[in-house]
Each structure stands twice: as C-alpha cells, then as structure tokens.
Design an enzyme around this catalytic site. Structure first.
Site, PDB file in Angstrom:
ATOM      1  N   GLY A  50      -4.459  -4.343  -3.853  1.00 29.80           N
ATOM      2  CA  GLY A  50      -5.669  -3.429  -4.097  1.00 29.80           C
ATOM      3  C   GLY A  50      -4.747  -2.146  -4.563  1.00 29.80           C
ATOM      4  N   HIS A  51      -4.639  -1.801  -5.716  1.00 26.63           N
ATOM      5  CA  HIS A  51      -3.940  -0.928  -6.339  1.00 26.63           C
ATOM      6  C   HIS A  51      -4.860   0.199  -6.888  1.00 26.63           C
ATOM      7  CE1 HIS A  51      -0.489  -3.978  -7.056  1.00 26.63           C
ATOM      8  NE2 HIS A  51      -0.628  -3.563  -5.771  1.00 26.63           N
ATOM      9  N   ARG A 104       3.307 -28.912  -5.947  1.00 27.54           N
ATOM     10  CA  ARG A 104       2.979 -29.924  -7.633  1.00 27.54           C
ATOM     11  C   ARG A 104       1.354 -30.372  -7.441  1.00 27.54           C
ATOM     12  NH1 ARG A 104       8.359 -32.101  -6.443  1.00 27.54           N
ATOM     13  NH2 ARG A 104       7.680 -31.778  -4.523  1.00 27.54           N
ATOM     14  N   GLN A 142       2.155  -6.230  -2.880  1.00 25.58           N
ATOM     15  CA  GLN A 142       2.425  -6.256  -1.666  1.00 25.58           C
ATOM     16  C   GLN A 142       3.881  -5.681  -1.338  1.00 25.58           C
ATOM     17  OE1 GLN A 142       1.548  -9.431  -2.905  1.00 25.58           O
ATOM     18  NE2 GLN A 142      -0.374  -8.614  -2.555  1.00 25.58           N
ATOM     19  N   LYS A 176       1.744   2.137  -5.112  1.00 25.92           N
ATOM     20  CA  LYS A 176       2.553   1.399  -6.337  1.00 25.92           C
ATOM     21  C   LYS A 176       1.382   1.581  -7.579  1.00 25.92           C
ATOM     22  CE  LYS A 176       2.527  -2.485  -4.200  1.00 25.92           C
ATOM     23  NZ  LYS A 176       2.041  -2.345  -2.943  1.00 25.92           N
ATOM     24  N   ASP A 235       0.744  -1.107  -0.025  1.00 25.31           N
ATOM     25  CA  ASP A 235      -0.071   0.079   0.015  1.00 25.31           C
ATOM     26  C   ASP A 235       0.810   1.376  -0.080  1.00 25.31           C
ATOM     27  OD1 ASP A 235      -2.102  -1.722   0.097  1.00 25.31           O
ATOM     28  OD2 ASP A 235      -2.027  -1.871   2.258  1.00 25.31           O
ATOM     29  N   GLU A 236       2.096   1.111  -0.683  1.00 20.62           N
ATOM     30  CA  GLU A 236       2.985   2.286  -0.677  1.00 20.62           C
ATOM     31  C   GLU A 236       2.292   3.349  -1.593  1.00 20.62           C
ATOM     32  OE1 GLU A 236       3.842  -0.701  -1.234  1.00 20.62           O
ATOM     33  OE2 GLU A 236       5.279  -1.272   0.337  1.00 20.62           O
TER      34      GLU A 236
HETATM   35  P1  GDP Z   1      -0.686   0.373  -3.498  1.00 16.25           P
HETATM   36  O1  GDP Z   1      -1.366  -0.995  -2.987  1.00 16.25           O
HETATM   37  O2  GDP Z   1       0.755   0.431  -3.289  1.00 16.25           O
HETATM   38  O3  GDP Z   1      -1.035   0.562  -4.973  1.00 16.25           O
HETATM   39  O4  GDP Z   1      -1.537   1.347  -2.681  1.00 16.25           O
HETATM   40  P2  GDP Z   1      -3.157   1.742  -2.298  1.00 16.25           P
HETATM   41  O5  GDP Z   1      -3.629   2.070  -3.490  1.00 16.25           O
HETATM   42  O6  GDP Z   1      -3.490   0.413  -1.648  1.00 16.25           O
HETATM   43  O7  GDP Z   1      -2.831   2.822  -1.259  1.00 16.25           O
HETATM   44  C1  GDP Z   1      -2.466   3.965  -1.584  1.00 16.25           C
HETATM   45  C2  GDP Z   1      -3.536   5.288  -1.522  1.00 16.25           C
HETATM   46  O8  GDP Z   1      -2.746   6.230  -1.315  1.00 16.25           O
HETATM   47  C3  GDP Z   1      -4.254   5.276  -2.513  1.00 16.25           C
HETATM   48  O9  GDP Z   1      -5.810   5.474  -2.085  1.00 16.25           O
HETATM   49  C4  GDP Z   1      -3.991   6.152  -3.536  1.00 16.25           C
HETATM   50  O10 GDP Z   1      -4.891   6.960  -4.121  1.00 16.25           O
HETATM   51  C5  GDP Z   1      -3.273   6.992  -2.519  1.00 16.25           C
HETATM   52  N1  GDP Z   1      -2.274   7.854  -2.691  1.00 16.25           N
HETATM   53  C6  GDP Z   1      -1.247   7.576  -3.679  1.00 16.25           C
HETATM   54  N2  GDP Z   1      -0.269   8.376  -3.689  1.00 16.25           N
HETATM   55  C7  GDP Z   1      -0.615   9.569  -2.922  1.00 16.25           C
HETATM   56  C8  GDP Z   1      -0.193  10.756  -2.580  1.00 16.25           C
HETATM   57  O11 GDP Z   1       0.987  11.140  -2.956  1.00 16.25           O
HETATM   58  N3  GDP Z   1      -0.835  11.538  -1.772  1.00 16.25           N
HETATM   59  C9  GDP Z   1      -1.943  11.206  -1.170  1.00 16.25           C
HETATM   60  N4  GDP Z   1      -2.597  12.039  -0.392  1.00 16.25           N
HETATM   61  N5  GDP Z   1      -2.731   9.890  -1.452  1.00 16.25           N
HETATM   62  C10 GDP Z   1      -1.929   8.925  -2.318  1.00 16.25           C
HETATM   63  P1  IMO Z   2      -0.852  -4.264  -1.980  1.00 19.88           P
HETATM   64  O1  IMO Z   2      -0.317  -4.892  -3.393  1.00 19.88           O
HETATM   65  C1  IMO Z   2      -0.947  -4.632   2.210  1.00 19.88           C
HETATM   66  C2  IMO Z   2      -0.901  -8.851   3.893  1.00 19.88           C
HETATM   67  C3  IMO Z   2      -2.136  -9.226   4.681  1.00 19.88           C
HETATM   68  C4  IMO Z   2      -1.752 -10.128   5.512  1.00 19.88           C
HETATM   69  C5  IMO Z   2      -0.476 -10.777   4.661  1.00 19.88           C
HETATM   70  C6  IMO Z   2      -0.891 -12.259   4.192  1.00 19.88           C
HETATM   71  O2  IMO Z   2      -2.261  -3.639  -2.226  1.00 19.88           O
HETATM   72  O3  IMO Z   2       0.229  -3.462  -1.331  1.00 19.88           O
HETATM   73  P2  IMO Z   2      -2.374 -12.760   1.964  1.00 19.88           P
HETATM   74  O4  IMO Z   2      -3.729 -12.585   1.723  1.00 19.88           O
HETATM   75  O5  IMO Z   2      -1.316 -12.489   0.999  1.00 19.88           O
HETATM   76  O6  IMO Z   2      -2.186 -14.396   2.367  1.00 19.88           O
HETATM   77  O7  IMO Z   2      -2.116 -12.018   3.337  1.00 19.88           O
HETATM   78  O8  IMO Z   2      -0.232  -9.982   3.951  1.00 19.88           O
HETATM   79  N1  IMO Z   2      -1.061  -8.355   2.538  1.00 19.88           N
HETATM   80  C7  IMO Z   2      -1.108  -6.901   2.150  1.00 19.88           C
HETATM   81  N2  IMO Z   2      -0.970  -5.821   3.015  1.00 19.88           N
HETATM   82  N3  IMO Z   2      -1.295  -4.523   0.994  1.00 19.88           N
HETATM   83  C8  IMO Z   2      -1.317  -5.627   0.109  1.00 19.88           C
HETATM   84  O9  IMO Z   2      -1.186  -5.468  -1.313  1.00 19.88           O
HETATM   85  C9  IMO Z   2      -1.241  -6.741   0.644  1.00 19.88           C
HETATM   86  N4  IMO Z   2      -1.401  -7.970   0.362  1.00 19.88           N
HETATM   87  C10 IMO Z   2      -1.482  -8.951   1.454  1.00 19.88           C
HETATM   88  O10 IMO Z   2      -2.909  -8.196   5.200  1.00 19.88           O
HETATM   89  O11 IMO Z   2      -1.108  -9.436   6.669  1.00 19.88           O
HETATM   90 MG    MG Z   3      -2.616  -1.718  -1.733  1.00 17.22          MG
END
Ligand code: GDP
Ligand code: IMO
Ligand code: MG
Length: 429
Positions: A40-41, A143, A223, A16, A13-14
């Site tokens: 979840g991107h 497997r 992740q 990406k 959730d950085e």
């Molecule tokens: P991902 O899994 O790494 O793609 O990240 P997520 O989508 O799960 O979570 C990132 C959240 O931060 C999303 O709701 C984006 O819309 C939001 N976001 C991304 N970059 C920025 C930013 O620079 N500032 C703010 N305020 N929100 C951002």
């Molecule tokens: P994105 O791509 C944040 C976490 C789950 C749990 C652990 C194992 O959006 O950054 P799993 O269902 O993979 O067996 O769960 O990993 N987890 C994530 N946390 N962002 C994600 O994806 C994640 N995908 C899995 O919460 O702790």
């Molecule tokens: Mg995410």
C-alpha cells in the site's frame, strides 16, 4: 543516474510511495519488481491522496512510463480496479503502463488458500494481508503457477488448472472451504484477461532497451528488509526478495545495471502483522507515533505497532543490500516527544548482539539496547534546509546517519510533495 533502486529498510510502510513519486518527476520509467497487492503505497498531491497497491508510484507524474515487472505477483482484478480509479480521477495510463507477460497471476483461489492457511496456523498465524501472496509465490516455486501470458491462452490454461486442482482442493478441504472448480476459474478469468491484454508486454525487452538508450529507470521495492523472505524474521516475512537482489530477478535488468541503491527508513519503526519487534513501545511514545504518524495499514486498515528506530535492522539492510544513501521519512512525526530512543543493539541471553538472530523465537526474546536523545517541540513541516531544523532534530538525524554508516540525503518532513530537505552528500557531521 540511469538505474536507481528504492527499497524499504525496515518492516515496510517507510514512505516509499511518497519518495518514488518525488523522484519520478525526473525519471523516464518507474518499475515495480516484486510483491503484489499486499503493498500500500501512498502518494499525496495537494488535496488528493492516492493509495497504490500494484501500480508503480510513478503513475501520478504524467510523463512517466510505468512497468509491472516479471517478479511481481499480479492480481488482475485489483490492478484493473486501480487503473479505472485513476482514470476516473483524470490520470490516463493508456500507452504508459506495461505488465510483464512473465509475471505470475494471483487467482481468486490463491487468496482463499492464503486465508485457509492462516486459519490452519491458529495462534501461530503470520498476519498476512490475505492478498494471496504466499500461495502465488509458492506455486511459482513449485512450478504450478500461471503467468500473465497463460491467461491469454485459455485452452491450455484450463487444461493445466484441471490437472493441478486436486492438490489445491486438499488444502481448501482441510480448512473446511469449498473446492475450486477449474471451469469456473477460467470463466472468471477470461473477461479480466481480455481487459488486461492491451497492457501486456515483454517488459524485460522494454527495460533493456530503455537502459541501452540511457533512460532514467527508477525501480520501486515493496515491503521492507525485515520482511524479506531470506533476511527477515522468517517465517514472519513476505514471500519475495525486497531489495536490489529482487530487482535483478524481478525485472530482467542485469545486477550490474543498478547504479544507485537508495534505502528508505522512517525516523522510527512500525510493524503490521505478527513477528518480532524488539523496539516496540506500548507506552505514551508508541501512542504518539501511531497518532501523529497516522499509522494504519494502507492495504488492510490494521493498526501498525510503533516503536523506536531499530538500527540493528537498518544497519543489516544497509550492509547486505549495498545501500549508497538513505532517505529519512516522517521526521516531523517526532515533534512533541520529550525523549527519543535509538535501538543500537539487542541483548539476547545476557549477550549484546549487533545483528538480528536467525530464529524468530530468539529475535522475539531480544531486548533493545537503546541510547536516548533529547526531543523537540517545533513543527517541522515548513523546514527546507537542514540548518533550520531545531538543534535537537539535527543531532538526532546526525546520530542516525552515524549508526547507519550511510549518508542521509533526503529528509522528509511531511507527506506532501514539497515537504523535504535535500542534503547532498549527507548531513554535515
Ligand atoms: P510505503 O508503503 O512505504 O509507500 O508507505 P505507506 O504509504 O504505507 O505509509 C507511509 C505514510 O506516511 C503515508 O500515509 C504517507 O502519506 C505518509 N508520509 C510519507 N512521508 C511522510 C512524512 O515525511 N511525514 C508525514 N507526516 N507523513 C509522511
Ligand atoms: P508496503 O509495500 C507492511 C506484512 C504483513 C504480514 C507479512 C506477510 O506497503 O510497505 P503477506 O500478505 O505479504 O504474505 O504478509 O508481511 N506486509 C507488509 N507490512 N507494509 C507492506 O507493504 C506489507 N506487505 C506485507 O502484514 O506481516
Ligand atoms: Mg505501505
């Protein structure tokens, strides 16, 4: 740069998805190489918000070809629902989405087994996303898995499923769940496999050809490093290799083809699910980050724990994954905090350590050793040049660049496409 790897350096959730969408504007092919619908991107374009689970985050850019590589575990129902949803919103994927014939398939019983195992773990549950990820990768390693190509051969699929049903039913029975019926699984899968068929391809051949032709290939990790099955806080991890090592295995592109590794960090830390998180902040600062950053899971809607930037994790990610440069996301979320902290080391059993310990229980016992920085008040969302940031924000970014030892080349100050600062070669010292 022909082959770029974008991957998360923290707990996922950085941001990406937002970054990949931005870079995809100048890419020919965008590839997911590991993970599954646990991801979840989020991509925000004007008033539209897209949350992608299996589709690469390049799909919103109309010119891109998008590939789901062999290393991804594909839930075909979720994938086709995503395709339908995008097409309903005017984004056509015909002819520009390819799914590997070698990718393993998440079947409905994998999700039931995921939930069953979590239930059996009781208080020690991992907090998985219940998307069947662990059981599907488990079957792959044992497997006993089924690949996309198998779905297109129903006769041999049912035969193998019958032969392996007993072992799976053992787990379901232990958790008090109903046994699986192989014939029913095949009936359910037949319809979905017909719809999936037009997208199926030997994506390794496709990618090798694109590489040979000098196309720009952008590879998107899901992740993050601290959830990596080898380098993360095992067992509180996901079941795949989240960085560039996973890229080679999960696409068929040779490791030497990777020209550039771009690591993604958030300006602070979050974690969703169970497991160690030494720099977690449960006070007003953590609350600020959660609220201003809208830190709720894009897949499960769960509240993400929030805390300070963990340089121990990010440094380890940078060194082990060969990070060339870093994108720093969500700097704007820090506005309004009087004081910022960076966790520079851990203290464990009276000793200062600079790398995460092997055992999750030790990692859990680590205390963060933090350095403080002054905060700022101004809204950053309109800033497009590094020198226009408040002095305190410049100092904070410089400090992160220093502890990481890698150039910060992108600074994001908002979820929308144009809200970023580019600092070629890193921020000035
Ligand atoms: P991902 O899994 O790494 O793609 O990240 P997520 O989508 O799960 O979570 C990132 C959240 O931060 C999303 O709701 C984006 O819309 C939001 N976001 C991304 N970059 C920025 C930013 O620079 N500032 C703010 N305020 N929100 C951002
Ligand atoms: P994105 O791509 C944040 C976490 C789950 C749990 C652990 C194992 O959006 O950054 P799993 O269902 O993979 O067996 O769960 O990993 N987890 C994530 N946390 N962002 C994600 O994806 C994640 N995908 C899995 O919460 O702790
Ligand atoms: Mg995410």
């Amino acid at each position: 740069m022909p082959v770029t790897c974008v991957f998360g350096m923290q707990w996922g959730d950085e941001g990406k998805g937002r970054l990949v969408d931005l870079l995809a504007a100048s890419s020919d092919v965008v590839v997911r190489y590991q993970g599954g619908a646990n991801a979840g991107h989020t991509v925000v374009v004007g008033r539209e918000k897209y949350v992608l689970h299996l589709l690469p985050s390049g799909v919103i850019q109309p010119r891109t070809v998008n590939v789901i590589g062999n290393g991804v575990v594909v839930d075909p129902w979720t994938l086709l629902a995503e395709v339908d949803e995008l097409e309903r919103r005017g984004i056509q994927l015909g002819g520009r989405l390819f799914v590997s014939d070698r990718a393993h398939v998440v079947l409905p019983y994998h999700k039931r087994i995921d939930a069953a195992l979590e239930r059996l773990r009781g208080a020690a549950s991992l907090g998985t996303t219940s998307r069947g990820i662990g059981p599907t990768y488990g079957d792959k390693a044992m497997r006993e898995g089924f690949r996309v190509a198998d779905l297109l051969r129903p006769e041999s699929f049912v035969e193998r499923l019958r032969a392996t049903a007993a072992a799976r039913n053992g787990i379901l029975a232990r958790a008090g769940l109903e046994a699986l019926d192989p014939e029913q699984v095949v009936r359910e899968t037949l319809e979905v496999s017909q719809r999936l068929a037009p997208y199926v391809a030997d994506t390794t051949a496709l990618l090798l050809e694109a590489h040979r032709a000098g196309k720009d290939i952008l590879c998107e990790g899901a992740q993050g490093f601290a959830l990596d099955v080898d380098h993360g806080s095992y067992p509180y991890v996901t079941s795949s290799s989240t960085g560039p090592a996973g890229l080679a295995a999960g696409t068929g592109l040779p490791p030497r083809a990777i020209d550039r590794v771009l690591g993604v960090v958030k300006a602070y830390s979050t974690r969703v699910g169970a497991g160690p998180f030494p720099s977690r902040d449960t006070g007003p600062a953590g609350l600020h980050l959660g609220e201003r950053g809208h830190e709720f899971g894009a897949t499960t809607g769960r509240k993400r724990d929030c805390g300070w930037f963990d340089a121990v994790v990010a440094r380890r990610a940078a060194s082990t994954q060969g990070v060339d440069s870093v994108a720093l996301m969500k700097l704007d979320v820090l506005s309004g905090l009087p004081e910022l902290k960076v966790c520079e080391a851990y203290e464990l059993g009276g000793k200062r350590i600079l790398a995460p310990p092997a055992l999750a229980e030790d990692w859990e016992a680590c205390r963060p050793v933090c350095r403080s920085y002054p905060g700022w008040d101004r809204d950053l969302s309109g800033v497009r040049r590094f020198h226009d940031l408040p002095r305190e924000a410049q100092a904070y970014v410089r400090a992160l660049q220093e502890v990481l030892g890698v150039a910060i080349e992108v600074i994001s100050v908002g979820a929308e496409r144009d809200r970023f600062i580019r600092t070629t070669g890193g921020v000035p010292a």
